[in-house]
Design a protein around this motif. Structure first.
Motif, mmCIF file in Angstrom:
data_model
loop_
_atom_site.group_PDB
_atom_site.id
_atom_site.type_symbol
_atom_site.label_atom_id
_atom_site.label_comp_id
_atom_site.label_asym_id
_atom_site.label_seq_id
_atom_site.Cartn_x
_atom_site.Cartn_y
_atom_site.Cartn_z
ATOM 1 N N ASN A 141 -3.991 8.715 -2.520
ATOM 2 C CA ASN A 141 -3.465 10.054 -2.760
ATOM 3 C C ASN A 141 -4.292 11.069 -1.972
ATOM 4 O O ASN A 141 -5.510 11.159 -2.134
ATOM 5 N N PHE A 142 -3.621 11.860 -1.115
ATOM 6 C CA PHE A 142 -4.283 12.845 -0.257
ATOM 7 C C PHE A 142 -4.039 14.236 -0.841
ATOM 8 O O PHE A 142 -2.900 14.704 -0.875
ATOM 9 N N ASP A 143 -5.086 14.901 -1.273
ATOM 10 C CA ASP A 143 -4.921 16.224 -1.889
ATOM 11 C C ASP A 143 -6.123 17.098 -1.531
ATOM 12 O O ASP A 143 -7.259 16.782 -1.889
ATOM 13 N N MET A 144 -5.878 18.191 -0.809
ATOM 14 C CA MET A 144 -6.891 19.163 -0.412
ATOM 15 C C MET A 144 -7.962 18.513 0.469
ATOM 16 O O MET A 144 -9.114 18.360 0.085
ATOM 17 N N VAL A 145 -7.526 18.154 1.674
ATOM 18 C CA VAL A 145 -8.427 17.455 2.601
ATOM 19 C C VAL A 145 -8.570 18.200 3.930
ATOM 20 O O VAL A 145 -9.082 17.638 4.902
ATOM 21 N N GLY A 146 -8.151 19.487 3.978
ATOM 22 C CA GLY A 146 -8.150 20.201 5.236
ATOM 23 C C GLY A 146 -9.186 21.285 5.382
ATOM 24 O O GLY A 146 -9.218 21.975 6.406
ATOM 25 N N VAL A 147 -10.049 21.471 4.375
ATOM 26 C CA VAL A 147 -11.125 22.468 4.435
ATOM 27 C C VAL A 147 -12.428 21.766 4.098
ATOM 28 O O VAL A 147 -12.519 21.040 3.097
ATOM 29 N N LEU B 87 0.269 16.626 5.843
ATOM 30 C CA LEU B 87 0.067 16.353 7.265
ATOM 31 C C LEU B 87 -0.727 15.075 7.485
ATOM 32 O O LEU B 87 -0.518 14.374 8.488
ATOM 33 N N SER B 88 -1.630 14.756 6.556
ATOM 34 C CA SER B 88 -2.383 13.497 6.662
ATOM 35 C C SER B 88 -1.460 12.295 6.503
ATOM 36 O O SER B 88 -1.562 11.303 7.243
ATOM 37 N N VAL B 89 -0.545 12.364 5.537
ATOM 38 C CA VAL B 89 0.399 11.267 5.338
ATOM 39 C C VAL B 89 1.331 11.137 6.540
ATOM 40 O O VAL B 89 1.622 10.031 7.008
ATOM 41 N N LEU B 90 1.794 12.272 7.070
ATOM 42 C CA LEU B 90 2.669 12.242 8.247
ATOM 43 C C LEU B 90 1.943 11.647 9.455
ATOM 44 O O LEU B 90 2.510 10.845 10.210
ATOM 45 N N GLU B 91 0.679 12.004 9.638
ATOM 46 C CA GLU B 91 -0.105 11.448 10.743
ATOM 47 C C GLU B 91 -0.353 9.958 10.543
ATOM 48 O O GLU B 91 -0.296 9.175 11.502
ATOM 49 N N VAL C 210 0.868 -1.174 0.000
ATOM 50 C CA VAL C 210 0.000 0.000 0.000
ATOM 51 C C VAL C 210 0.905 1.224 0.000
ATOM 52 O O VAL C 210 1.933 1.244 0.678
ATOM 53 N N LEU C 211 0.545 2.218 -0.767
ATOM 54 C CA LEU C 211 1.335 3.447 -0.833
ATOM 55 C C LEU C 211 0.445 4.629 -0.494
ATOM 56 O O LEU C 211 -0.627 4.793 -1.089
ATOM 57 N N LEU C 212 0.860 5.429 0.477
ATOM 58 C CA LEU C 212 0.140 6.644 0.863
ATOM 59 C C LEU C 212 0.969 7.843 0.433
ATOM 60 O O LEU C 212 2.145 7.952 0.805
ATOM 61 N N GLY C 213 0.372 8.749 -0.380
ATOM 62 C CA GLY C 213 1.151 9.845 -0.924
ATOM 63 C C GLY C 213 0.401 11.159 -0.956
ATOM 64 O O GLY C 213 -0.834 11.210 -0.878
ATOM 65 N N ALA C 214 1.177 12.245 -1.072
ATOM 66 C CA ALA C 214 0.635 13.600 -1.200
ATOM 67 C C ALA C 214 1.732 14.473 -1.786
ATOM 68 O O ALA C 214 2.920 14.167 -1.639
ATOM 69 N N HIS C 215 1.349 15.571 -2.439
ATOM 70 C CA HIS C 215 2.378 16.461 -2.984
ATOM 71 C C HIS C 215 2.723 17.543 -1.974
ATOM 72 O O HIS C 215 1.857 18.092 -1.291
ATOM 73 N N LEU C 216 4.024 17.858 -1.904
ATOM 74 C CA LEU C 216 4.508 18.767 -0.867
ATOM 75 C C LEU C 216 4.731 20.192 -1.354
ATOM 76 O O LEU C 216 4.942 21.096 -0.544
ATOM 77 N N ASP C 217 4.720 20.441 -2.668
ATOM 78 C CA ASP C 217 4.991 21.785 -3.178
ATOM 79 C C ASP C 217 3.718 22.613 -3.236
ATOM 80 O O ASP C 217 2.598 22.078 -3.161
#
Length: 443
Positions: free
Chosen positions: A321-327, A269-273, A246-253
């Protein structure tokens, strides 16, 4: 007495094989010792890292400022993120992602003795033109601009709305020799425009009156842009013997000028958590946590990752893939592979499901251009991997300098769901999908 005809006996030579055996044993011991000393090791887990929360991590990450590739804030954030994964006991590998980015060196609009400073629009390549300055409607379509006097002239307009790209494309299609946008926008989205050999610039609202007064006059518009090679960095965090089942990813830029709170500090932050929750559990032995770089420049980081790590990815059952999940624009949703959807429903029956943008294979001059898509999971779809694109919708601050806040509770909720789904994927009987055939246009 007859002379002796046979030589006297001599001491036989010592056999060589004991020395060869001793040498072989010593070499074997040296080789074993070298492997023991140099083999990769997992860093020790630090107790303080296990106690960190998404809110604390956001306070630290936001201090670095905007994170476009090539900026100091970007490089400082990469160093900090590597430190956080290492503190959680993961060995971090940096993968370089070389690319070229545009840097504005300033410009001017000159009419007689009047000189007004301008800056290149994000993505523009710069240039110099002398032509008549013609005012156009800020939201004009290409059809409305086809007739003279826009053609062969320099277009001038006020704020065309949050997204400037449609107007830029319309003006260029109409045959203008340049564009000046007066940035009197209450809100703004930094959407990259296509690089053209014409000056596409923005001017400050403080110069609005002077610029509008120049409409109808011949002006010289100059914009200087430098293309610089920069290096981005993918961060691959994993236990030494872990396979990316399983691969959990997100873009950092981020885009230029934006803190990128929702896009995409929330995903980072989701991937880090999730990595924190996986510490000292079986999940850590079957998962890679990856932060991709240069997503805002065309998903270059995820493309480079898929190309370099093709062999380990053979064991991948699903990529999240985690992208724009904080609002909280909408409840947490997913564009999800049909085989993974039943598992997600078991974890969260109310999960919102949406359609992903189709992967397009475009042809330019008879050749296949790079495929387009919404985020980093695109390149995993292209090698036939199951993907889950986690997203809460596009908020009003998307690609804007105002993207400065996120909700740590939503980051926590997304990470909780991602971890639960990753565990469900590992327990399920999901066979590894074979990659698409070599030479296919979508590979």
């Amino acid at each position: 007495m007859a002379a002796r005809t046979r030589p006297l006996p001599t001491k036989p030579a010592k056999p060589v094989w004991p020395w060869l055996l001793l040498t072989a044993v010593l070499l074997g011991l040296l080789s074993w010792g070298y492997r023991v000393v140099t083999q990769p090791r997992n860093p020790a887990v630090q107790a303080r890292a296990l106690g960190r929360t998404p809110a604390q991590n956001w306070q630290a990450l936001r201090a670095f400022g905007p994170r476009p590739v090539g900026s100091k804030g970007h490089d400082r954030a990469v160093d900090w993120l590597e430190t956080q994964f290492s503190a959680l006991g993961y060995r971090v590998t940096r993968q370089d992602v070389p690319l070229t980015r545009s840097f504005d060196l300033g410009g001017s609009l000159r009419a007689g003795q009047t000189v007004i400073p301008v800056a290149a629009i994000y993505g523009a390549a710069g240039g110099e033109q002398t032509a008549k300055l013609v005012r156009v409607p800020p939201q004009a379509s290409a059809e409305q601009l086809r007739q003279p006097p826009v053609q062969t002239n320099i277009a001038l307009t006020t704020c065309p709305g949050p997204n400037w790209k449609p107007l830029v494309e319309a003006v260029m299609t109409a045959g203008a020799f340049g564009l000046v946008v007066i940035d009197d926008c209450p809100t703004r989205r930094w959407q990259k425009v296509d690089a053209t050999p014409l000056p596409l610039v923005q001017a400050g609202a403080r110069d609005k009156g002077r610029l509008l007064a120049l409409a109808g006059q011949t002006v010289t518009l100059r914009s200087q842009v430098e293309e610089r090679p920069v290096i981005g960095h993918n961060l691959v965090a994993a236990r030494v013997k872990a396979r990316p089942e399983v691969l959990l990813g997100a873009h950092l830029d981020t885009v230029n000028g934006s803190l990128g709170a929702n896009d995409n500090s929330s995903g980072v932050l989701s991937v880090l958590e999730a990595a924190r929750q996986a510490v000292n559990t079986p999940l850590a032995d079957h998962t890679w946590f990856v932060l991709f770089d240069a997503e805002e420049d065309g998903s270059l980081g995820s493309r480079a990752f898929v190309r370099q790590f093709g062999f380990p990815l053979h064991s991948t059952r699903a990529m999240l893939n985690f992208d724009m999940v904080g609002v909280d624009v909408r409840p947490l949703g997913a564009a999800i592979d049909p085989e993974v959807l039943p598992l997600a429903r078991q974890v969260r029956p109310t999960l919102r499901v949406f359609e992903d943008e189709p992967v397009s294979d475009r042809k330019i001059l008879g050749r296949f251009a790079p495929p387009t898509g919404r985020s980093d999971h695109l390149h995993f779809k292209l090698i036939q991997k199951r993907t889950v694109f986690l997203h809460r919708g596009e908020d009003v601050n998307y690609h804007a300098p105002t993207d400065q806040t996120l909700q740590p509770a939503l980051v926590q909720d997304t990470a909780d769901f991602g971890v639960a789904l990753a565990r469900a994927v590992l327990k399920a009987d999901l066979k590894v999908k074979e990659p698409c055939r070599i030479g296919a246009p979508s590979c």
